[in-house]
Motif scaffolding. Structure first.
Motif, PDB file in Angstrom:
ATOM      1  N   LEU A 169      24.939   9.608   5.361  1.00  0.00           N
ATOM      2  CA  LEU A 169      25.317  11.015   5.859  1.00  0.00           C
ATOM      3  C   LEU A 169      26.241  11.537   4.568  1.00  0.00           C
ATOM      4  CD1 LEU A 169      26.261  11.043   9.630  1.00  0.00           C
ATOM      5  CD2 LEU A 169      24.334  12.080   8.472  1.00  0.00           C
ATOM      6  N   GLN A 170      27.471  10.780   3.974  1.00  0.00           N
ATOM      7  CA  GLN A 170      27.814  11.301   2.742  1.00  0.00           C
ATOM      8  C   GLN A 170      27.054  11.503   1.654  1.00  0.00           C
ATOM      9  OE1 GLN A 170      31.063   8.277   2.416  1.00  0.00           O
ATOM     10  NE2 GLN A 170      32.484   9.469   3.391  1.00  0.00           N
ATOM     11  N   GLU A 171      26.374  10.615   1.335  1.00  0.00           N
ATOM     12  CA  GLU A 171      25.229  10.443   0.127  1.00  0.00           C
ATOM     13  C   GLU A 171      24.235  11.797   0.471  1.00  0.00           C
ATOM     14  OE1 GLU A 171      22.936   6.885  -0.595  1.00  0.00           O
ATOM     15  OE2 GLU A 171      25.014   5.990  -0.538  1.00  0.00           O
ATOM     16  N   HIS A 172      23.698  11.969   1.731  1.00  0.00           N
ATOM     17  CA  HIS A 172      22.881  13.214   2.062  1.00  0.00           C
ATOM     18  C   HIS A 172      23.701  14.560   1.714  1.00  0.00           C
ATOM     19  CE1 HIS A 172      19.795  15.565   3.722  1.00  0.00           C
ATOM     20  NE2 HIS A 172      20.731  16.199   4.691  1.00  0.00           N
ATOM     21  N   GLN A 173      24.863  14.398   2.081  1.00  0.00           N
ATOM     22  CA  GLN A 173      25.588  15.798   1.998  1.00  0.00           C
ATOM     23  C   GLN A 173      25.957  15.967   0.462  1.00  0.00           C
ATOM     24  OE1 GLN A 173      29.209  14.926   4.183  1.00  0.00           O
ATOM     25  NE2 GLN A 173      28.335  16.077   6.219  1.00  0.00           N
ATOM     26  N   SER A 216      24.116  15.011  -1.853  1.00  0.00           N
ATOM     27  CA  SER A 216      22.646  15.137  -2.266  1.00  0.00           C
ATOM     28  C   SER A 216      22.311  16.773  -2.227  1.00  0.00           C
ATOM     29  CB  SER A 216      21.671  14.279  -1.910  1.00  0.00           C
ATOM     30  OG  SER A 216      20.147  14.745  -2.523  1.00  0.00           O
ATOM     31  N   SER A 217      22.712  17.314  -0.993  1.00  0.00           N
ATOM     32  CA  SER A 217      22.245  18.344  -0.422  1.00  0.00           C
ATOM     33  C   SER A 217      23.062  19.505  -1.417  1.00  0.00           C
ATOM     34  CB  SER A 217      22.628  18.606   1.241  1.00  0.00           C
ATOM     35  OG  SER A 217      21.819  17.890   1.682  1.00  0.00           O
ATOM     36  N   LYS A 218      24.629  19.099  -1.494  1.00  0.00           N
ATOM     37  CA  LYS A 218      25.424  19.818  -2.242  1.00  0.00           C
ATOM     38  C   LYS A 218      24.856  20.004  -3.812  1.00  0.00           C
ATOM     39  CE  LYS A 218      30.117  19.968  -4.236  1.00  0.00           C
ATOM     40  NZ  LYS A 218      31.199  19.096  -4.344  1.00  0.00           N
ATOM     41  N   THR A 219      24.493  19.025  -4.431  1.00  0.00           N
ATOM     42  CA  THR A 219      23.820  18.944  -5.781  1.00  0.00           C
ATOM     43  C   THR A 219      22.683  19.929  -5.812  1.00  0.00           C
ATOM     44  OG1 THR A 219      24.805  16.953  -6.253  1.00  0.00           O
ATOM     45  CG2 THR A 219      23.148  17.487  -7.716  1.00  0.00           C
ATOM     46  N   LYS A 220      21.650  19.711  -4.766  1.00  0.00           N
ATOM     47  CA  LYS A 220      20.511  20.666  -5.117  1.00  0.00           C
ATOM     48  C   LYS A 220      21.071  21.919  -4.518  1.00  0.00           C
ATOM     49  CE  LYS A 220      17.516  16.718  -3.103  1.00  0.00           C
ATOM     50  NZ  LYS A 220      16.842  16.291  -1.927  1.00  0.00           N
ATOM     51  N   ILE A 221      21.746  22.337  -3.806  1.00  0.00           N
ATOM     52  CA  ILE A 221      22.008  23.831  -3.615  1.00  0.00           C
ATOM     53  C   ILE A 221      22.616  24.200  -4.752  1.00  0.00           C
ATOM     54  CG2 ILE A 221      24.223  23.567  -2.365  1.00  0.00           C
ATOM     55  CD1 ILE A 221      21.471  26.093  -1.384  1.00  0.00           C
ATOM     56  N   THR A 222      23.574  23.574  -5.359  1.00  0.00           N
ATOM     57  CA  THR A 222      24.034  24.189  -6.565  1.00  0.00           C
ATOM     58  C   THR A 222      23.414  24.316  -7.874  1.00  0.00           C
ATOM     59  OG1 THR A 222      26.243  22.904  -5.770  1.00  0.00           O
ATOM     60  CG2 THR A 222      26.293  23.516  -8.275  1.00  0.00           C
ATOM     61  N   THR A 223      22.540  23.480  -7.790  1.00  0.00           N
ATOM     62  CA  THR A 223      21.602  23.317  -8.932  1.00  0.00           C
ATOM     63  C   THR A 223      20.368  24.631  -8.870  1.00  0.00           C
ATOM     64  OG1 THR A 223      21.489  21.132  -9.415  1.00  0.00           O
ATOM     65  CG2 THR A 223      19.620  22.218 -10.150  1.00  0.00           C
ATOM     66  N   THR A 224      20.089  24.774  -7.534  1.00  0.00           N
ATOM     67  CA  THR A 224      19.176  25.586  -7.098  1.00  0.00           C
ATOM     68  C   THR A 224      19.832  27.021  -7.355  1.00  0.00           C
ATOM     69  OG1 THR A 224      18.090  24.186  -5.569  1.00  0.00           O
ATOM     70  CG2 THR A 224      17.727  26.479  -5.169  1.00  0.00           C
ATOM     71  N   THR A 225      21.046  27.179  -6.881  1.00  0.00           N
ATOM     72  CA  THR A 225      21.881  28.540  -6.909  1.00  0.00           C
ATOM     73  C   THR A 225      21.979  28.750  -8.505  1.00  0.00           C
ATOM     74  OG1 THR A 225      23.045  28.073  -4.817  1.00  0.00           O
ATOM     75  CG2 THR A 225      23.848  29.419  -6.339  1.00  0.00           C
ATOM     76  N   GLN A 226      22.214  27.943  -9.293  1.00  0.00           N
ATOM     77  CA  GLN A 226      22.456  28.146 -10.858  1.00  0.00           C
ATOM     78  C   GLN A 226      21.238  28.489 -11.366  1.00  0.00           C
ATOM     79  OE1 GLN A 226      24.223  24.465 -11.801  1.00  0.00           O
ATOM     80  NE2 GLN A 226      26.415  25.370 -11.574  1.00  0.00           N
ATOM     81  N   GLU A 227      19.996  27.777 -10.987  1.00  0.00           N
ATOM     82  CA  GLU A 227      18.835  28.186 -11.536  1.00  0.00           C
ATOM     83  C   GLU A 227      18.522  29.855 -11.229  1.00  0.00           C
ATOM     84  OE1 GLU A 227      16.107  25.052 -10.337  1.00  0.00           O
ATOM     85  OE2 GLU A 227      16.892  23.827 -11.765  1.00  0.00           O
ATOM     86  N   SER A 228      18.522  30.053  -9.791  1.00  0.00           N
ATOM     87  CA  SER A 228      18.332  31.316  -9.346  1.00  0.00           C
ATOM     88  C   SER A 228      19.077  32.198 -10.032  1.00  0.00           C
ATOM     89  CB  SER A 228      18.485  31.258  -7.740  1.00  0.00           C
ATOM     90  OG  SER A 228      18.178  32.521  -7.127  1.00  0.00           O
ATOM     91  N   MET A 229      20.328  32.049 -10.145  1.00  0.00           N
ATOM     92  CA  MET A 229      21.475  33.298 -10.787  1.00  0.00           C
ATOM     93  C   MET A 229      20.777  33.168 -12.181  1.00  0.00           C
ATOM     94  SD  MET A 229      24.875  32.057  -9.108  1.00  0.00           S
ATOM     95  CE  MET A 229      25.689  33.101 -10.158  1.00  0.00           C
TER      96      MET A 229
END
Length: 185
Positions: free
Chosen positions: A6-10, A12-25
């Motif tokens: 669960l920690q790894e998944h969280q 990983s999710s945090k990294t993905k959302i951060t990367t996606t948000t930065q790319e989108s911005m």
């Protein structure tokens, strides 16, 4: 085991959302920058269209053509537009308005009797050469040399609006030189 998963998944999710948000911005920032460039280009239509052609910037060329499309509308619609422009500048003394509007419109008109030009879509490749032997009708009233052969930067713009726009501009210039304003009541 589940706790680690669960920690790894969280993470990983945090990294993905951060990367996606930065790319989108970054994409949004790029789009905003392109929109700003298009809007700023309208302040110097002819020079900006020439620049867009030389750099193959189809976005700005297309945007400028769309902005100038009103010039190529049927005469009655163009005249209505021209009348609205006068209303927008009604604070300017009539004779001054007629004189300066005619000068501005004359600067839009391309060189007469020329063929070729720099085209964004690659159809015409030759450019206007600056020479001292050009006639005075090739210069604007500001004394600057005209460097454009078309009102519209794209082949499509020229096909759809160029001829009618030239007619409309020439007609309004003629009217203004006589102290008349289209659609004036």
């Amino acid at each position: 085991l589940c706790s680690n998963f669960l920690q790894e998944h969280q993470q990983s999710s945090k990294t993905k959302i951060t990367t996606t948000t930065q790319e989108s911005m970054m994409q949004q920032s790029k789009m905003v920058s392109q929109i700003e460039q298009c809007i700023v280009a309208t302040a110097t239509h002819i020079a900006s269209a020439n620049d867009a052609q030389k750099s193959n910037n189809t976005l700005i060329a297309t945007f400028l053509d769309a902005d100038m499309s009103i010039l190529g509308r049927v005469a009655a619609k163009y005249d209505n537009y021209a009348g609205c422009i006068r209303k927008e500048y009604e604070f300017v003394e009539r004779n001054m308005y007629c004189e300066k509007r005619a000068e501005i419109l004359e600067s839009f008109l391309p060189l007469e009797g020329s063929c070729g030009g720099v085209a964004i879509d690659g159809d015409e490749k030759s450019t206007v050469e600056s020479s001292s032997s050009s006639s005075s009708s090739d210069a604007t009233t500001t004394g600057k040399k005209k460097e454009h052969l078309f009102l519209y930067a794209t082949k499509k713009g020229r096909e759809v609006w160029e001829d009618q726009a030239r007619q409309n501009l020439k007609r309004e210039i003629s009217m203004l030189r006589q102290g008349k304003i289209p659609c004036e009541e």
